[in-house]
Structures are given as C-alpha cells and as structure tokens.
Scaffold this active site. Structure first.
Site, PDB file in Angstrom:
ATOM      1  CE  LYS A   1      -3.579  -2.644   2.369  1.00 36.64           C
ATOM      2  NZ  LYS A   1      -4.182  -3.002   3.675  1.00 36.64           N
TER       3      LYS A   1
ATOM      4  CD  GLN B   1      -3.048  -4.131   7.149  1.00 40.23           C
ATOM      5  OE1 GLN B   1      -3.013  -3.147   6.411  1.00 40.23           O
ATOM      6  NE2 GLN B   1      -3.527  -5.304   6.739  1.00 40.23           N
TER       7      GLN B   1
ATOM      8  CG  ASP C   1      -9.799  -0.530   5.070  1.00 40.06           C
ATOM      9  OD1 ASP C   1      -9.307  -0.884   3.977  1.00 40.06           O
ATOM     10  OD2 ASP C   1      -9.254  -0.746   6.174  1.00 40.06           O
TER      11      ASP C   1
END
Ligand code: NAP
Length: 284
Positions: free
Chosen positions: A49, A93, A116
């Site tokens: 990412k 995460q 997200d």
C-alpha cells in the site's frame, strides 16, 4: 481456452489517472495506517500500500504501535488521527493482537477518511443502492467491480454466486452485484450442497480462504462460467494460491482471475482511489 482476467492493465491505466489527479490538488493527499504489533503478513500488505501511495504521489505514514498497546491507548490514537485535518485517509490494519481483538473497528475511522469503506455510514450507501463515484466502497468488492467494467462483463440478469459472507468481502460484494441487477446467491460454511449452486452460476466469486478447494466438481462445463478468486492462501508447498484449483478448472470455464495478479492488486488500487475520493470530500 480460458481467458485470464489480469489486474495489470487496469492498475497501469488507473495509476496514471490517479497520478494526474494528485498533481491537480493543492496539497499531497496523506494516508495513515495504524498497525498494532508485529504481524508479518500485515507488514507485507502495508508495504504494498505504501509503494502504491508513493507511486501516485501521496504521502504515506505507518503509525506502528507496540504489541502491548492498551485498548485506551489504541482508541485515543485513532481518535487523534480522525481529528487531525492533515490526515485525509486512515485505516486500521487488521488483525489486531489477541488482547484487542474484541474491539469492533468497523466504525472507528471517521466516515470521511474511511478509505477501507467499512463504516456503517458508507455501508448504508451500498445497502440503499445509493452509489456514486464518490462513495467509499470496501476495497476488494470495489476492485472486482473495476475488473468487471474493464473486461466488459455485464452481470445484469446473470446469476452470481458469492461464496463467503464476511463484512469486508462477501456480504458487500453480493449487494453490489444486486445493485447491478444480478441475481445473487450467497453460499457459506453452512450451505448444503454448494455444488448445486455453483453449477448453476454464470459468475462465481469465491472469498473463502481455503487453498484450491473449488475444483472442476463445482463447475458445469456448458455454463462457460466466469470465476473470480478472492482467496489468498498458501498451498502445500507454501506457494501463494487462491481458493480455486486453477489447473483443474481452466478447461471448463470461460474466464478467471489468477492468484497472484488478479483481485489482490485491484484491492490496493481501490484503496488509492478511495484516498483520492476521501481527499476531495475534505475539499483540500
Ligand atoms: P473470512 O472472514 O474468514 O470469511 C470466509 C467466508 O468463507 C465465511 O463467510 C465462511 O462462512 C466461508 N466459508 C468458510 N469455509 C467454507 C466452506 N468450506 N464452504 C463455503 N464457505 C465457507 O474471510 P474474508 O476476510 O472474507 O477473506 C476470504 C479470503 O479472501 C481469505 O483468503 C483472504 O485472505 C482473502 N482476501 C483477499 C483479498 C484480496 O485483496 N485478494 C482481500 C480480502 C481478503 P461462515 O460465514 O459460515 O463462517
């Protein structure tokens, strides 16, 4: 022969577009990720990412909290990042370490920074079918929609079988297909005779997490099924593989996504697209 639905051409063209969009902004978009502990797989994902963020010209910062971080410390860090106007995109995460795993992270990130796409305010748009180009969709289902668009796969009126019902993949995926006028069947670990459903599918989306479990026994050759493999697993030789036994099914289906090189890179691409959407929402 089977057509492989590769992520690369989509990623290459979209990254260029995102780079151009970033250049037009007054300020670089800023992405932050909160990681607690030392999960190795998480570190690998975060690195992917980070690289993509740098590639589009955005700032990326890892907020790495020690394994022993308390619940109060974790929650106050997320709150602080939510409130910082210099943070445009924020995600936690997962998984969290055991002693924090009871925390429901779904609604922790400010919905405007929720790259997200997990916050219920964003999920509500999927539920109501109120989707626009500025909706923060969950990254994996969003990536699969990009794949369908790129390869001109029209699912309207088609029978889509989604296997898996997690909040991050299966459940929103099925709803998004329904919004595109597909007929959707959800299968999961309690479904009896899954093969009866998969054999009637025009498109199968597997998000189960079991190496190569979906084989030719699940496919009706005459249906020319399209297979989308979300699974990221390790086979008996510790090699990366999906949920689908590629070699076993490849002569019986029309199109399928490989693992690696299919859904995975599209998930990361969606995260970058969401960063841009979030940044624009914050009018910076
Ligand atoms: P998850 O939360 O573990 O959900 C797995 C789903 O599969 C559950 O709904 C479960 O049913 C169902 N299931 C388990 N065993 C089954 C069986 N034998 N038959 C039918 N259904 C079964 O996983 P997830 O987070 O959705 O992720 C799924 C997989 O995708 C994992 O391999 C993960 O690593 C991968 N993934 C990949 C990406 C990507 O970018 N490519 C992104 C996210 C996840 P129940 O609900 O009944 O338990």
């Amino acid at each position: 022969v089977v057509q492989e639905l590769l992520a690369k051409p989509i990623v290459d063209s979209q990254i260029e577009k995102l780079q151009a969009e970033v250049q037009k902004l007054k300020k670089k978009p800023s992405m932050k990720v909160v990681l607690v502990g030392e999960n190795q797989a998480s570190k690998v994902y975060i690195n992917h990412k980070k690289k993509k963020c740098e590639q589009i010209g955005a700032d990326f910062e890892l907020i790495h909290l020690p394994e022993e971080t308390s619940e109060v410390e974790f929650l106050s860090k997320v709150k602080e990042l939510n409130q910082l106007p210099t943070v445009n995109g924020l995600f936690i995460q997962l998984p969290l370490p055991k002693h924090l795993s009871h925390i429901d992270t779904t609604n922790l990130v400010d919905p405007e920074k929720d790259v997200d796409g997990f916050h219920y305010k964003n999920v509500a748009d999927i539920y109501s079918g109120n989707i626009s180009s500025s909706t923060l969709l969950p990254c994996t289902p969003k990536g699969i929609l990009s794949l369908l668009d790129f390869y001109k796969i029209d699912i309207s009126g088609k029978h889509v079988v989604v296997i898996g019902r997690s909040l991050i993949v299966g459940k929103p995926m099925g709803l998004l297909c329904l919004n595109r006028n597909a007929t959707v069947t959800y299968c999961h670990s309690r479904t009896q005779n899954i093969q009866e459903f998969t054999k009637k599918a025009d498109i199968i989306i597997s998000a189960v997490g079991k190496p190569k479990w979906l084989n030719s026994n699940y496919i009706e050759q005459s249906k020319k099924t399209i297979l989308i493999d979300v699974g990221i697993n390790r086979d008996e030789n510790n090699k990366l593989c999906g949920d689908i036994d590629f070699d076993d099914v490849k002569d019986n289906v029309s199109m399928m996504t490989p693992v690696p090189g299919g859904v995975g890179p599209l998930t990361v691409l969606s995260l970058m697209e969401n960063l841009l959407i979030a940044t624009k929402k914050q009018k910076v």
